[in-house]
Design a protein around this motif. Structure first.
Motif, PDB file in Angstrom:
ATOM      1  N   LEU A 182       0.828  -1.217   0.000  1.00  0.00           N
ATOM      2  CA  LEU A 182       0.000   0.000   0.000  1.00  0.00           C
ATOM      3  C   LEU A 182       0.857   1.260   0.000  1.00  0.00           C
ATOM      4  CD1 LEU A 182      -2.837  -1.062   2.482  1.00  0.00           C
ATOM      5  CD2 LEU A 182      -2.979  -0.860  -0.005  1.00  0.00           C
ATOM      6  N   LEU A 183       1.924   1.269   0.794  1.00  0.00           N
ATOM      7  CA  LEU A 183       2.821   2.426   0.817  1.00  0.00           C
ATOM      8  C   LEU A 183       3.476   2.640  -0.550  1.00  0.00           C
ATOM      9  CD1 LEU A 183       4.713   2.384   4.249  1.00  0.00           C
ATOM     10  CD2 LEU A 183       3.414   4.288   3.275  1.00  0.00           C
ATOM     11  N   ALA A 184       3.906   1.541  -1.161  1.00  0.00           N
ATOM     12  CA  ALA A 184       4.507   1.627  -2.496  1.00  0.00           C
ATOM     13  C   ALA A 184       3.489   2.138  -3.514  1.00  0.00           C
ATOM     14  CB  ALA A 184       5.045   0.260  -2.915  1.00  0.00           C
ATOM     15  N   LEU A 185       2.253   1.680  -3.381  1.00  0.00           N
ATOM     16  CA  LEU A 185       1.197   2.099  -4.303  1.00  0.00           C
ATOM     17  C   LEU A 185       0.945   3.602  -4.198  1.00  0.00           C
ATOM     18  CD1 LEU A 185      -0.827   1.014  -6.392  1.00  0.00           C
ATOM     19  CD2 LEU A 185      -2.476   0.751  -4.521  1.00  0.00           C
ATOM     20  N   VAL A 186       0.937   4.139  -2.983  1.00  0.00           N
ATOM     21  CA  VAL A 186       0.737   5.579  -2.794  1.00  0.00           C
ATOM     22  C   VAL A 186       1.887   6.360  -3.429  1.00  0.00           C
ATOM     23  CG1 VAL A 186       0.548   7.426  -1.093  1.00  0.00           C
ATOM     24  CG2 VAL A 186      -0.643   5.270  -0.704  1.00  0.00           C
ATOM     25  N   ASN A 187       3.114   5.882  -3.233  1.00  0.00           N
ATOM     26  CA  ASN A 187       4.280   6.543  -3.834  1.00  0.00           C
ATOM     27  C   ASN A 187       4.174   6.604  -5.349  1.00  0.00           C
ATOM     28  OD1 ASN A 187       6.641   7.437  -2.067  1.00  0.00           O
ATOM     29  ND2 ASN A 187       6.148   5.477  -1.126  1.00  0.00           N
ATOM     30  N   VAL A 188       3.788   5.489  -5.958  1.00  0.00           N
ATOM     31  CA  VAL A 188       3.680   5.440  -7.423  1.00  0.00           C
ATOM     32  C   VAL A 188       2.490   6.270  -7.896  1.00  0.00           C
ATOM     33  CG1 VAL A 188       3.289   3.917  -9.399  1.00  0.00           C
ATOM     34  CG2 VAL A 188       4.862   3.223  -7.595  1.00  0.00           C
ATOM     35  N   ALA A 189       1.397   6.284  -7.140  1.00  0.00           N
ATOM     36  CA  ALA A 189       0.245   7.107  -7.507  1.00  0.00           C
ATOM     37  C   ALA A 189       0.616   8.588  -7.512  1.00  0.00           C
ATOM     38  CB  ALA A 189      -0.904   6.839  -6.531  1.00  0.00           C
ATOM     39  N   LEU A 195       3.564   9.689  -8.063  1.00  0.00           N
ATOM     40  CA  LEU A 195       4.476   9.843  -9.199  1.00  0.00           C
ATOM     41  C   LEU A 195       3.701   9.958 -10.514  1.00  0.00           C
ATOM     42  CD1 LEU A 195       7.568   9.883  -9.702  1.00  0.00           C
ATOM     43  CD2 LEU A 195       7.435   7.419 -10.074  1.00  0.00           C
ATOM     44  N   LEU A 196       2.611   9.211 -10.621  1.00  0.00           N
ATOM     45  CA  LEU A 196       1.816   9.197 -11.854  1.00  0.00           C
ATOM     46  C   LEU A 196       1.129  10.533 -12.150  1.00  0.00           C
ATOM     47  CD1 LEU A 196       0.141   5.661 -11.792  1.00  0.00           C
ATOM     48  CD2 LEU A 196       1.552   6.598 -13.627  1.00  0.00           C
ATOM     49  N   ARG A 197       0.874  11.316 -11.108  1.00  0.00           N
ATOM     50  CA  ARG A 197       0.178  12.594 -11.334  1.00  0.00           C
ATOM     51  C   ARG A 197       1.099  13.645 -11.946  1.00  0.00           C
ATOM     52  NH1 ARG A 197       1.533  16.493  -7.698  1.00  0.00           N
ATOM     53  NH2 ARG A 197       2.981  15.779  -6.109  1.00  0.00           N
ATOM     54  N   LEU A 198       2.413  13.368 -11.961  1.00  0.00           N
ATOM     55  CA  LEU A 198       3.378  14.344 -12.456  1.00  0.00           C
ATOM     56  C   LEU A 198       3.543  14.245 -13.970  1.00  0.00           C
ATOM     57  CD1 LEU A 198       6.138  13.871  -9.718  1.00  0.00           C
ATOM     58  CD2 LEU A 198       4.494  15.751  -9.873  1.00  0.00           C
ATOM     59  N   PRO A 199       3.756  15.383 -14.647  1.00  0.00           N
ATOM     60  CA  PRO A 199       4.054  15.355 -16.084  1.00  0.00           C
ATOM     61  C   PRO A 199       5.542  15.096 -16.322  1.00  0.00           C
ATOM     62  CG  PRO A 199       3.883  17.623 -15.351  1.00  0.00           C
ATOM     63  CD  PRO A 199       3.588  16.764 -14.132  1.00  0.00           C
ATOM     64  N   LEU A 227      13.658   8.438  -6.481  1.00  0.00           N
ATOM     65  CA  LEU A 227      14.200   9.800  -6.404  1.00  0.00           C
ATOM     66  C   LEU A 227      14.831  10.227  -7.721  1.00  0.00           C
ATOM     67  CD1 LEU A 227      15.816   9.828  -2.841  1.00  0.00           C
ATOM     68  CD2 LEU A 227      13.618  10.786  -3.540  1.00  0.00           C
ATOM     69  N   SER A 228      15.451   9.280  -8.421  1.00  0.00           N
ATOM     70  CA  SER A 228      16.048   9.587  -9.721  1.00  0.00           C
ATOM     71  C   SER A 228      14.977   9.860 -10.768  1.00  0.00           C
ATOM     72  CB  SER A 228      16.943   8.428 -10.172  1.00  0.00           C
ATOM     73  OG  SER A 228      18.005   8.238  -9.269  1.00  0.00           O
ATOM     74  N   VAL A 229      13.861   9.139 -10.696  1.00  0.00           N
ATOM     75  CA  VAL A 229      12.752   9.373 -11.619  1.00  0.00           C
ATOM     76  C   VAL A 229      12.109  10.728 -11.345  1.00  0.00           C
ATOM     77  CG1 VAL A 229      10.503   8.539 -12.415  1.00  0.00           C
ATOM     78  CG2 VAL A 229      12.327   6.900 -11.908  1.00  0.00           C
ATOM     79  N   LEU A 230      11.973  11.074 -10.076  1.00  0.00           N
ATOM     80  CA  LEU A 230      11.356  12.355  -9.702  1.00  0.00           C
ATOM     81  C   LEU A 230      12.107  13.550 -10.289  1.00  0.00           C
ATOM     82  CD1 LEU A 230      10.295  12.014  -5.953  1.00  0.00           C
ATOM     83  CD2 LEU A 230       8.812  12.480  -7.914  1.00  0.00           C
ATOM     84  N   LEU A 247       5.748  17.543  -2.709  1.00  0.00           N
ATOM     85  CA  LEU A 247       4.807  16.643  -2.041  1.00  0.00           C
ATOM     86  C   LEU A 247       5.344  15.212  -2.054  1.00  0.00           C
ATOM     87  CD1 LEU A 247       2.089  16.015  -0.708  1.00  0.00           C
ATOM     88  CD2 LEU A 247       1.085  15.822  -3.007  1.00  0.00           C
ATOM     89  N   ASP A 248       5.847  14.776  -3.194  1.00  0.00           N
ATOM     90  CA  ASP A 248       6.404  13.425  -3.305  1.00  0.00           C
ATOM     91  C   ASP A 248       7.588  13.243  -2.355  1.00  0.00           C
ATOM     92  OD1 ASP A 248       5.273  12.237  -6.230  1.00  0.00           O
ATOM     93  OD2 ASP A 248       5.296  14.399  -6.013  1.00  0.00           O
ATOM     94  N   GLN A 249       8.466  14.238  -2.329  1.00  0.00           N
ATOM     95  CA  GLN A 249       9.658  14.135  -1.488  1.00  0.00           C
ATOM     96  C   GLN A 249       9.293  14.120  -0.005  1.00  0.00           C
ATOM     97  OE1 GLN A 249      12.001  17.428  -2.858  1.00  0.00           O
ATOM     98  NE2 GLN A 249      12.726  16.355  -4.679  1.00  0.00           N
ATOM     99  N   ARG A 250       8.284  14.893   0.371  1.00  0.00           N
ATOM    100  CA  ARG A 250       7.847  14.888   1.772  1.00  0.00           C
ATOM    101  C   ARG A 250       7.218  13.550   2.143  1.00  0.00           C
ATOM    102  NH1 ARG A 250       5.074  20.883   1.383  1.00  0.00           N
ATOM    103  NH2 ARG A 250       7.004  22.095   1.579  1.00  0.00           N
TER     104      ARG A 250
END
Length: 305
Positions: free
Chosen positions: A153-160, A162-166, A181-184, A193-196
């Protein structure tokens, strides 16, 4: 915004950026390590499943750890090996995010499993008469399933998030796999928000669990020192020292990678840490448990004889 999001359909993993001849040498070396990782963890799984003396909660949890190590290595190492031979071979956007999700899931699962394993050792050594009641098979299954579920679930939230970003370019990831972090860094938007969230998740699954592990082992050490019989003390030290080695390797490298100030650790140094984390750590775990654990060594001798 939608147009920008569809502009990047694949990424290039830059890997280690070394001479092609060194890449070929590393391909052979890492392939060997990868085989050792699969064989070592496979042997641990085989011994636990075949030897009835190892059908206990402790070794059930160890089998889960071996599964995580195999899965973690299979998720990151093959792509790294491909890139060593063909640095320009791209990975699709979907493939990259899938690798990120799986890498986070397996890494977070290992964090939580190590906490459960330390609790198991605490109960076994500090409350031996109540061990079978406290660490029943039902409790053991529940703790293992909770570790896998929370991590997923934690991984899913992280990827979700990430998906909202262009992602509108560039498309080169300065890493040997799709590390989050490299993808970000390639996102064409604010990633605070992702980093926090990543930092908060690290506190939850790294700092918190590590504190629990340290508390457990402080009490375990106190209990071991009070054991009168030399054989009992030796067996307890043997079992717990192997787990402490794994905990130190795993949490130490993870905290440096995700919580230490990045200015103190250049990207190339972080790649080496990630390499240790994704290749050497899964390979070393079965060696540590087999060399430091008398019961595993006994099971291995019985299997070979």
């Amino acid at each position: 915004m939608e147009e920008n999001q569809t502009m990047v359909t694949e990424f290039i993993l830059l890997g280690f950026g070394l001479d092609p001849r060194i890449h070929k040498f590393l391909f052979g070396l890492f392939s060997l390590f990868y085989i050792f990782t699969l064989l070592g963890n496979g042997v641990i799984l085989g011994l636990i499943s075949l030897d009835s003396r190892l059908h206990t909660p402790m070794y059930f949890l160890l089998s889960n750890l071996a599964i995580v190590d195999i899965a973690y290595a299979c998720n990151t190492v093959p792509q790294m090996l491909v890139n060593l031979l063909n640095p320009t071979k791209p990975i699709s956007f979907a493939g990259c995010l899938t690798q990120t999700y799986l890498y986070l899931t397996f890494g977070l699962t290992e964090c939580l499993l190590l906490v459960v394993m330390s609790y198991d050792r605490y109960v076994a050594i500090c409350k031996p008469l109540r061990y079978s009641v406290i660490m029943s098979w039902r409790v053991c299954f529940t703790l293992a399933a909770t570790s896998w579920t929370c991590a997923s679930l934690l991984a899913l939230v992280n990827v979700a998030l990430l998906l909202r970003l262009p992602f509108c370019g560039p498309h080169e990831i300065n890493h040997f796999f799709c590390e989050i972090l490299s993808v970000l860094k390639l996102a064409c938007a604010d990633t605070r928000l992702d980093q926090r969230f990543i930092f908060a998740a690290c506190v939850f699954v790294l700092v918190g669990p590590l504190c629990l592990v340290l508390v457990s082992y402080t009490r375990i050490l106190s209990a071991i020192l009070s054991i009168q019989f030399g054989e009992g003390r030796r067996k307890a030290f043997s079992t717990c020292s192997s787990h402490l080695c794994v905990v130190g390797l795993f949490f130490g490298s993870a905290i440096i990678m995700y919580m230490a100030p990045k200015s103190h650790h250049p990207e190339e140094q972080l790649k080496i840490l990630f390499l240790f984390y994704s290749l050497f750590n899964p390979m070393l775990n079965p060696l540590i448990y087999s060399l430091r654990n008398a019961e595993v060594k006994g099971a291995l001798r019985r299997a070979l004889c």
